[in-house]
Structure formats: C-alpha cells, structure tokens
Design a protein around this motif. Structure first.
Motif, PDB file in Angstrom:
ATOM      1  N   LEU A 150      -7.395  -3.301 -13.562  1.00 13.77           N
ATOM      2  CA  LEU A 150      -6.236  -3.571 -12.714  1.00 13.77           C
ATOM      3  C   LEU A 150      -4.964  -3.767 -13.532  1.00 13.77           C
ATOM      4  O   LEU A 150      -3.852  -3.611 -13.020  1.00 13.77           O
ATOM      5  CB  LEU A 150      -6.490  -4.814 -11.849  1.00 13.77           C
ATOM      6  CG  LEU A 150      -7.491  -4.641 -10.701  1.00 13.77           C
ATOM      7  CD1 LEU A 150      -7.680  -5.957  -9.958  1.00 13.77           C
ATOM      8  CD2 LEU A 150      -7.028  -3.553  -9.743  1.00 13.77           C
ATOM      9  N   TRP A 151      -5.134  -4.110 -14.838  1.00 19.61           N
ATOM     10  CA  TRP A 151      -3.964  -4.265 -15.691  1.00 19.61           C
ATOM     11  C   TRP A 151      -3.206  -2.957 -15.846  1.00 19.61           C
ATOM     12  O   TRP A 151      -1.993  -2.966 -16.137  1.00 19.61           O
ATOM     13  CB  TRP A 151      -4.371  -4.802 -17.068  1.00 19.61           C
ATOM     14  CG  TRP A 151      -4.653  -6.273 -17.054  1.00 19.61           C
ATOM     15  CD1 TRP A 151      -5.860  -6.889 -17.205  1.00 19.61           C
ATOM     16  CD2 TRP A 151      -3.695  -7.331 -16.879  1.00 19.61           C
ATOM     17  NE1 TRP A 151      -5.729  -8.251 -17.131  1.00 19.61           N
ATOM     18  CE2 TRP A 151      -4.412  -8.555 -16.934  1.00 19.61           C
ATOM     19  CE3 TRP A 151      -2.315  -7.360 -16.674  1.00 19.61           C
ATOM     20  CZ2 TRP A 151      -3.789  -9.785 -16.794  1.00 19.61           C
ATOM     21  CZ3 TRP A 151      -1.682  -8.588 -16.538  1.00 19.61           C
ATOM     22  CH2 TRP A 151      -2.414  -9.783 -16.591  1.00 19.61           C
ATOM     23  N   LEU A 193       3.889  -2.332 -12.883  1.00 24.27           N
ATOM     24  CA  LEU A 193       4.493  -2.888 -11.671  1.00 24.27           C
ATOM     25  C   LEU A 193       5.369  -4.094 -11.994  1.00 24.27           C
ATOM     26  O   LEU A 193       6.504  -4.213 -11.506  1.00 24.27           O
ATOM     27  CB  LEU A 193       3.395  -3.270 -10.678  1.00 24.27           C
ATOM     28  CG  LEU A 193       3.853  -3.656  -9.268  1.00 24.27           C
ATOM     29  CD1 LEU A 193       4.630  -2.515  -8.639  1.00 24.27           C
ATOM     30  CD2 LEU A 193       2.655  -4.021  -8.405  1.00 24.27           C
ATOM     31  N   LEU A 194       4.863  -4.994 -12.839  1.00 22.91           N
ATOM     32  CA  LEU A 194       5.649  -6.162 -13.234  1.00 22.91           C
ATOM     33  C   LEU A 194       6.881  -5.755 -14.035  1.00 22.91           C
ATOM     34  O   LEU A 194       7.967  -6.332 -13.866  1.00 22.91           O
ATOM     35  CB  LEU A 194       4.781  -7.128 -14.053  1.00 22.91           C
ATOM     36  CG  LEU A 194       3.673  -7.872 -13.298  1.00 22.91           C
ATOM     37  CD1 LEU A 194       2.881  -8.759 -14.252  1.00 22.91           C
ATOM     38  CD2 LEU A 194       4.264  -8.697 -12.155  1.00 22.91           C
ATOM     39  N   THR A 195       6.729  -4.762 -14.910  1.00 21.86           N
ATOM     40  CA  THR A 195       7.873  -4.281 -15.687  1.00 21.86           C
ATOM     41  C   THR A 195       8.919  -3.660 -14.780  1.00 21.86           C
ATOM     42  O   THR A 195      10.126  -3.878 -14.955  1.00 21.86           O
ATOM     43  CB  THR A 195       7.412  -3.244 -16.723  1.00 21.86           C
ATOM     44  OG1 THR A 195       6.382  -3.804 -17.540  1.00 21.86           O
ATOM     45  CG2 THR A 195       8.573  -2.823 -17.615  1.00 21.86           C
ATOM     46  N   ILE A 201       9.484  -4.374 -11.602  1.00 22.89           N
ATOM     47  CA  ILE A 201      10.146  -5.446 -10.851  1.00 22.89           C
ATOM     48  C   ILE A 201      11.166  -6.165 -11.733  1.00 22.89           C
ATOM     49  O   ILE A 201      12.288  -6.469 -11.303  1.00 22.89           O
ATOM     50  CB  ILE A 201       9.098  -6.438 -10.307  1.00 22.89           C
ATOM     51  CG1 ILE A 201       8.220  -5.752  -9.256  1.00 22.89           C
ATOM     52  CG2 ILE A 201       9.776  -7.667  -9.712  1.00 22.89           C
ATOM     53  CD1 ILE A 201       7.057  -6.605  -8.776  1.00 22.89           C
ATOM     54  N   THR A 202      10.790  -6.420 -12.992  1.00 24.20           N
ATOM     55  CA  THR A 202      11.703  -7.089 -13.924  1.00 24.20           C
ATOM     56  C   THR A 202      12.952  -6.247 -14.167  1.00 24.20           C
ATOM     57  O   THR A 202      14.083  -6.765 -14.128  1.00 24.20           O
ATOM     58  CB  THR A 202      10.998  -7.362 -15.262  1.00 24.20           C
ATOM     59  OG1 THR A 202       9.836  -8.157 -15.030  1.00 24.20           O
ATOM     60  CG2 THR A 202      11.927  -8.091 -16.224  1.00 24.20           C
ATOM     61  N   PHE A 203      12.771  -4.953 -14.403  1.00 26.43           N
ATOM     62  CA  PHE A 203      13.911  -4.072 -14.635  1.00 26.43           C
ATOM     63  C   PHE A 203      14.796  -3.975 -13.392  1.00 26.43           C
ATOM     64  O   PHE A 203      16.025  -3.900 -13.505  1.00 26.43           O
ATOM     65  CB  PHE A 203      13.427  -2.674 -15.039  1.00 26.43           C
ATOM     66  CG  PHE A 203      13.012  -2.566 -16.477  1.00 26.43           C
ATOM     67  CD1 PHE A 203      12.795  -3.691 -17.246  1.00 26.43           C
ATOM     68  CD2 PHE A 203      12.838  -1.327 -17.075  1.00 26.43           C
ATOM     69  CE1 PHE A 203      12.407  -3.612 -18.574  1.00 26.43           C
ATOM     70  CE2 PHE A 203      12.464  -1.220 -18.410  1.00 26.43           C
ATOM     71  CZ  PHE A 203      12.249  -2.366 -19.154  1.00 26.43           C
ATOM     72  N   THR A 204      14.159  -3.946 -12.222  1.00 32.24           N
ATOM     73  CA  THR A 204      14.921  -3.854 -10.976  1.00 32.24           C
ATOM     74  C   THR A 204      15.816  -5.072 -10.800  1.00 32.24           C
ATOM     75  O   THR A 204      16.992  -4.953 -10.398  1.00 32.24           O
ATOM     76  CB  THR A 204      13.975  -3.713  -9.775  1.00 32.24           C
ATOM     77  OG1 THR A 204      13.155  -2.555  -9.942  1.00 32.24           O
ATOM     78  CG2 THR A 204      14.758  -3.597  -8.479  1.00 32.24           C
ATOM     79  N   ILE A 205      15.287  -6.245 -11.087  1.00 26.37           N
ATOM     80  CA  ILE A 205      16.058  -7.481 -10.924  1.00 26.37           C
ATOM     81  C   ILE A 205      17.170  -7.573 -11.964  1.00 26.37           C
ATOM     82  O   ILE A 205      18.344  -7.843 -11.634  1.00 26.37           O
ATOM     83  CB  ILE A 205      15.138  -8.709 -11.015  1.00 26.37           C
ATOM     84  CG1 ILE A 205      14.148  -8.719  -9.842  1.00 26.37           C
ATOM     85  CG2 ILE A 205      15.953 -10.000 -11.030  1.00 26.37           C
ATOM     86  CD1 ILE A 205      13.098  -9.807  -9.929  1.00 26.37           C
ATOM     87  N   ILE A 221       9.752   4.040 -16.605  1.00 21.75           N
ATOM     88  CA  ILE A 221       8.740   3.193 -17.248  1.00 21.75           C
ATOM     89  C   ILE A 221       7.423   3.945 -17.411  1.00 21.75           C
ATOM     90  O   ILE A 221       6.730   3.803 -18.425  1.00 21.75           O
ATOM     91  CB  ILE A 221       8.537   1.903 -16.428  1.00 21.75           C
ATOM     92  CG1 ILE A 221       9.767   1.005 -16.553  1.00 21.75           C
ATOM     93  CG2 ILE A 221       7.288   1.153 -16.878  1.00 21.75           C
ATOM     94  CD1 ILE A 221       9.782  -0.147 -15.581  1.00 21.75           C
ATOM     95  N   THR A 222       7.058   4.764 -16.428  1.00 18.94           N
ATOM     96  CA  THR A 222       5.801   5.511 -16.493  1.00 18.94           C
ATOM     97  C   THR A 222       5.788   6.449 -17.701  1.00 18.94           C
ATOM     98  O   THR A 222       4.800   6.513 -18.445  1.00 18.94           O
ATOM     99  CB  THR A 222       5.586   6.315 -15.204  1.00 18.94           C
ATOM    100  OG1 THR A 222       5.592   5.422 -14.084  1.00 18.94           O
ATOM    101  CG2 THR A 222       4.260   7.052 -15.237  1.00 18.94           C
TER     102      THR A 222
END
Length: 289
Positions: A60-61, A67-69, A71-75, A98-99
């Motif tokens: 799942l990692w 996904l976490l990266t 969200i962080t970049f989006t914020i 990021i992909t």
C-alpha cells in the motif's frame, strides 16, 4: 597414443565460460548479461518483494507515498505559493509530475549506490556487474506501474467530470519511460563509479537530485518560466518528457515529436558513456571499497 594426447589437450576443449584478467574498455560482455537473465529476474523479484515485506501496510506504500506527496505539493505550491498549473486541476497536475519524477529519482539514486550497496556480493561471486543497475531500473519500473495505476484512476475521474482532455499521445508513454530509464541509468552509472572511490560524494547525490527537481518542471509548467531563463530550461533533457506527460494526459501545454530528438540523443550518449565508465570502474572496484 598420439590421438589420446590431442584429445586431452585443454586448448581443444569447448568451455562454457572463460574469465579473463585483462579486458578492453569496450569489451562490455553484453552476451553474458543475456545468459544471466534468470539471475536478473531473481534480483528484481527480491527487490520488489523484500522492500515492504516486514512493513504493516506492505505494498500500500506504493499508493500512499505519491498520494501524500501530491497532497503536500498541492497545499504548498498550489494553494500557498499559488504557482500556475496552466488551468489544470492542481492535484492531477502535481500527480503527473510526481509519478514521472519518482521513477527517475529512485532509479538514479539506486543505480548511483550499486557498487557500495552490493560490495559483499561482488566480492564473493562472479556475474556481469551490469545486472545490478538493470535490476534497479526494472524493479523501479514495476513500482512505477503501480503508481501509474493510481494516476490513471485520478485521470479517469477528472475526464468524466470534463475537467481534463487526454489525447492519443498517451500511446507513446512507453517511449517516454524508456528514455527516462536510459538517462537515469547513464547518470547513475557515472555516479556509482565516482562514489566507489570518493565516498563523500554520496552526501551530495540526494542533495543534487533535490536541486535538479527544481530546474525540472515537476511543480510548475515550463511555460511559466521567465523568458530570460528559457535557455536554461531548454538544456534539461527531462523538460520535454514532463511537458509530454501533461500534454498527453491533461491536455495542457504543447508537445511535438521534434522536441524528443534532444532527449533521445542525450539519453543514448550519456548511457553509452556511463556504461564505459562503469566497465572501467568495476575492474578495480573491490580494491577501493
């Protein structure tokens, strides 16, 4: 009696493997790599299975990290810094970058540490040393496939909502990934030859990759770069690859096959040079680690 002597002459025997002490710099032994393909597949399986074998969330990692990266970049870059996304939804814009970047940076970092990470194996048994860099590229390709699946799910959602418009250029994605793998492997082979002799360079690799991300359109579109810095962006062979990703899947920016000429030539040249440097370094590697 004479016939028996001739038959027992070692020079008339057909050997399966001959190990020589002195070889040419251009003797890459690529046929040996093919003969050891089963070992390559075993190493790929080992890398893919054991990385998350003793973790709670396991594979799942592969989904959680990008996904976490994203969200962080989006914020930070999308909402706080208000960087342009050329009209594309912020979360899918950053996920596209990021992909691609995750595959490139993971390949480059891992290949750059091949000698030091596998010193114990290299000192005990013989096999073509190029097997290890190839293992890194292929195993990370499998990770990329999992993360790309997550990206496709987000693309499908935004397509159904009419917010992005992919095109048929998505069909040449394998070529883009192939070029990125060649470039990462070529640079990594040069770095691993250098770090085998100069250990303090290991401290600069991760820092250098972070800096390189900011001169690559991962968190911003190349169209937002000021005119007086466009020449600097044009020197980066990764720029057309990231522009392609967003043009093909998000329908923003511009792209043509002509712009791929530079990354194609650069990737093959840097790979050829990297293989030669790696081939030279592997002969004295054990003496320097």
């Amino acid at each position: 009696m004479k016939n028996e002597i001739l038959n027992n002459n070692p020079q008339t025997d057909d050997w399966d493997l001959v190990i020589k002490g002195h070889t040419s710099l251009f003797d890459l032994r690529l046929k040996e790599v093919w003969h050891y393909r089963d070992l390559l597949f075993l190493f790929v399986k080992r890398d893919f299975v054991t990385v998350y074998k003793q973790t709670i969330l396991g594979p799942l990692w592969f989904f959680i990290q990008p996904l976490l990266t994203t969200i962080t970049f989006t914020i930070i870059f999308g909402n706080i810094a208000q960087l342009s996304t050329d009209g594309a939804p912020k979360i899918i814009f950053y996920m596209a970058g990021i992909t691609l970047w995750s595959y490139f940076s993971n390949c480059l970092t891992s290949v750059a540490g091949v000698f030091n990470a596998n010193a114990s194996i290299f000192g005990k048994v013989y096999f073509p040393r190029l097997i290890m860099p190839l293992t890194v590229v292929i195993s990370n390709l499998m990770k990329f496939g999992v993360q790309f699946l997550l990206f496709v799910c987000f693309v499908t959602y935004f397509v159904l909502n009419g917010q992005i418009h992919p095109n048929l250029y998505i069909l040449i994605l394998p070529l883009i990934i192939f070029l990125m793998a060649l470039f990462a492997m070529g640079i990594g082979l040069i770095l691993t030859a250098m770090t085998a002799k100069y250990k303090d360079l290991n401290q600069l690799i991760s820092f250098g990759i972070q800096l390189f991300m900011y001169v690559t359109p991962v968190i911003y579109p190349s169209s937002s770069v000021p005119e007086n810095y466009q020449w600097l962006v044009a020197l980066n062979p990764l720029v057309p690859l990231f522009d392609y990703m967003r043009y093909a899947f998000l329908g923003i920016g511009a792209f043509s096959f002509f712009v791929l000429l530079y990354p194609v030539v650069f990737s093959f040249v840097i790979l050829a040079f990297g293989v030669l440097v790696f081939n030279k370094a592997q002969k004295t590697f054990i003496d320097t680690v």
